[in-house]
Design an enzyme around this catalytic site. Structure first.
Site, short mmCIF file in Angstrom:
data_model
loop_
_atom_site.label_atom_id
_atom_site.label_comp_id
_atom_site.label_asym_id
_atom_site.label_seq_id
_atom_site.Cartn_x
_atom_site.Cartn_y
_atom_site.Cartn_z
N ARG A 1 3.34 -7.23 7.22
CA ARG A 1 2.57 -5.73 6.85
C ARG A 1 1.26 -6.62 6.21
O ARG A 1 1.39 -7.45 6.42
CB ARG A 1 3.30 -5.53 5.93
CG ARG A 1 4.42 -5.44 5.33
CD ARG A 1 4.19 -6.55 4.03
NE ARG A 1 2.82 -5.45 3.18
CZ ARG A 1 1.54 -6.45 2.47
NH1 ARG A 1 1.82 -7.74 3.12
NH2 ARG A 1 0.72 -6.11 2.21
N GLY A 2 -0.03 -5.72 5.89
CA GLY A 2 -1.11 -5.93 5.74
C GLY A 2 -1.69 -5.77 6.96
O GLY A 2 -1.39 -6.54 7.92
N ALA A 3 -3.46 -5.21 6.76
CA ALA A 3 -4.35 -5.01 7.63
C ALA A 3 -3.98 -6.45 9.06
O ALA A 3 -4.30 -6.39 9.97
CB ALA A 3 -5.31 -4.42 7.35
N ARG B 1 1.72 1.64 14.50
CA ARG B 1 1.24 1.51 12.12
C ARG B 1 -0.41 1.92 12.73
O ARG B 1 -1.02 1.43 13.70
CB ARG B 1 0.97 0.49 12.03
CG ARG B 1 3.31 -0.14 11.72
CD ARG B 1 2.72 -0.70 10.00
NE ARG B 1 3.09 0.14 8.96
CZ ARG B 1 2.50 -0.50 7.73
NH1 ARG B 1 2.60 -2.23 7.05
NH2 ARG B 1 2.44 0.08 6.90
N ASP C 1 -6.91 -1.11 4.61
CA ASP C 1 -6.97 -1.14 5.85
C ASP C 1 -7.58 -1.09 6.69
O ASP C 1 -7.53 -1.02 8.07
CB ASP C 1 -5.25 -0.37 6.21
CG ASP C 1 -4.33 -0.59 5.05
OD1 ASP C 1 -4.35 -0.50 3.46
OD2 ASP C 1 -3.26 -1.62 5.37
N ASN D 1 -6.89 2.89 2.23
CA ASN D 1 -5.82 1.84 1.89
C ASN D 1 -4.24 2.22 0.50
O ASN D 1 -4.29 3.56 0.41
CB ASN D 1 -6.57 1.00 0.05
CG ASN D 1 -5.40 -0.15 -0.10
OD1 ASN D 1 -5.29 -1.00 0.88
ND2 ASN D 1 -5.30 -0.47 -1.44
N LYS D 2 -2.84 1.08 0.65
CA LYS D 2 -2.05 1.88 -0.34
C LYS D 2 -2.14 3.31 -1.42
O LYS D 2 -3.22 2.89 -1.41
CB LYS D 2 -1.16 0.83 -1.13
CG LYS D 2 0.01 0.89 -0.73
CD LYS D 2 1.03 1.58 -0.22
CE LYS D 2 0.59 0.43 0.97
NZ LYS D 2 1.83 1.44 2.51
O1 MRU Z 1 1.48 -0.93 4.11
P1 MRU Z 1 1.24 -2.32 4.00
O2 MRU Z 1 1.88 -2.82 3.21
O3 MRU Z 1 0.41 -3.17 5.15
O4 MRU Z 1 -0.49 -1.71 4.00
C1 MRU Z 1 -1.00 -2.88 2.74
C2 MRU Z 1 -2.37 -2.62 1.98
O5 MRU Z 1 -2.56 -1.70 1.09
C3 MRU Z 1 -2.86 -3.81 1.91
O6 MRU Z 1 -3.31 -3.89 0.26
C4 MRU Z 1 -3.93 -4.19 2.94
O7 MRU Z 1 -3.63 -3.87 4.24
C5 MRU Z 1 -4.65 -4.38 2.72
S1 MRU Z 1 -4.56 -6.46 3.38
C6 MRU Z 1 -5.10 -7.46 2.85
#
Ligand code: MRU
Length: 365
Positions: A53-55, A90, A243, A253-254
């Site tokens: 996970r993470g963009a 996603r 993201d 973002n999250k």
């Molecule tokens: O749902 P996730 O865990 O994929 O969400 C990730 C985030 O919100 C991160 O903070 C964001 O992707 C930045 S990644 C460098």
């Protein structure tokens, strides 16, 4: 970044030249386990069920997903079907779309017999570029920490971060964490407030895990504690990831990021967002057009952790039968963002600011 002193990337090609290795992040921090992707379905599952996970890491995994699909069948039909499957995993992180498009552009005009080699080469480049991009985000973001450190004359710089925008969300270094790691490596005393980040706890489980292995001083806090700490002068700087960033500098973002930005604005705490170019969606005029992923209610009503007997268990934490809603991201308006930290430098969160760093987008946007 290092785990038990050994450096790792978060995604790699195994010695056989085609299988893709990742860490199953759903088991962290309790089990540090490698898993292998052998098909495009494996890659799609890894993204959708958040083994990765993470963009930026979602983008890198999708790139290898295209490689795995073409390895089975290098036809145009397969390329289209694989792209469609990966894009459906996603919705919020735009790096996914960016990476899939890069892969399509790389192989589309090649004869079938040349597509697999070209695809693996481009996927490897996407990973290498991500490492360098994140390193440069750290180089630029370091200046913010250095400035505060000078003012604090040896006292630790307290940085608050939300979710995991670290090594585990990218191929290496992280986005929000890269300036922190580089400050730590430069001997600047830095301490990180780690938002636990309900409902999936990426802060408590992942950010704390990686900061711990890099020996960066940190403290996990409940998501609700940040505002209080800011009111009491215990946060010098907030840095989060994103993201998807719209052309006007609004950032998705999250979930919960927006509340931290509000608290930061009310307490004059600088609030920066770190991102690579692949996270900018130039096609969107503002952040409220960004699709927000709605995830399953069970992520809110249940929690997974390690029991005293060492086994991973999932427990019910909510009133039985009560419904739960789970929007996974929120949008922080550009006016609440002190600046965007990119691989090309730091800019104002605005179209003008972004175009100043990416002038080649002037005609495209
Ligand atoms: O749902 P996730 O865990 O994929 O969400 C990730 C985030 O919100 C991160 O903070 C964001 O992707 C930045 S990644 C460098």
């Amino acid at each position: 970044m290092k785990i038990d002193g050994k450096p790792y990337r978060t995604i790699w090609v195994e010695e056989n030249g085609w299988t893709v290795g990742i860490f199953d992040q759903t088991k962290l921090p309790h089990v540090f386990e490698t898993t292998h992707l052998k098909t495009v379905d494996d890659a799609a599952h890894a993204i959708q069920d958040m083994l990765v996970r993470g963009a930026p890491l979602i983008g890198a995994t999708a790139a290898y997903g295209i490689c795995l699909a073409l390895r089975k069948d290098a036809s145009d039909e397969m390329l289209e079907a694989a792209a469609e499957k990966l894009l459906a995993t996603r919705p919020t992180a735009v790096n996914l779309r960016w990476a899939v498009q890069e892969m399509i552009d790389t192989v589309r005009n090649l004869p079938r017999e040349k597509r697999v080699i070209a695809a693996y080469k481009r996927a490897a480049e996407i990973c290498d570029e991500d490492v360098e991009t994140c390193r440069m985000i750290g180089v630029h973001g370091l200046s913010l920490i250095e400035e505060i450190a000078r003012r604090k004359q040896g006292e630790p710089v307290n940085v608050l971060t939300h979710c995991n925008a670290g090594w585990l969300a990218t191929v290496d270094w992280g986005t929000a964490t890269s300036p922190i790691y580089q400050a730590h490596d430069a001997g600047i005393p830095v301490h990180v407030w780690v938002d636990e980040t309900r409902p999936r706890n990426q802060g408590a489980a992942l950010t704390a895990f990686e900061l711990g292995h890099e020996e960066v001083p940190h403290t996990i806090i409940a998501d609700n504690a940040g505002g209080h700490l800011m009111q009491h002068g215990q946060v010098d700087l907030c840095i989060t990831g994103t993201d998807r960033t719209a052309a006007n500098g609004d950032v998705a973002n999250k979930i919960g990021t927006y509340l931290k930005a509000l608290a930061a604005a009310d307490n004059d705490v600088p609030f920066y967002v770190a991102l690579p170019h692949s996270t900018i969606d130039w096609s969107l005029d503002d952040g409220f057009e960004i699709p927000i992923e709605e995830r399953g209610a069970e992520e809110v009503t249940h929690m997974t952790g390690r029991a005293k007997n060492g086994k991973l268990v999932t427990v019910d934490i909510a009133a039985p039968g009560s419904p739960a809603a789970n929007p996974a991201f929120d949008v922080t308006p550009a006016r609440l963002v002190s600046g965007l930290i990119t691989e090309r430098g730091i800019c104002e969160a605005s179209l003008e600011g972004l175009l100043g760093l990416y002038p080649e987008m002037t005609d495209d946007e």
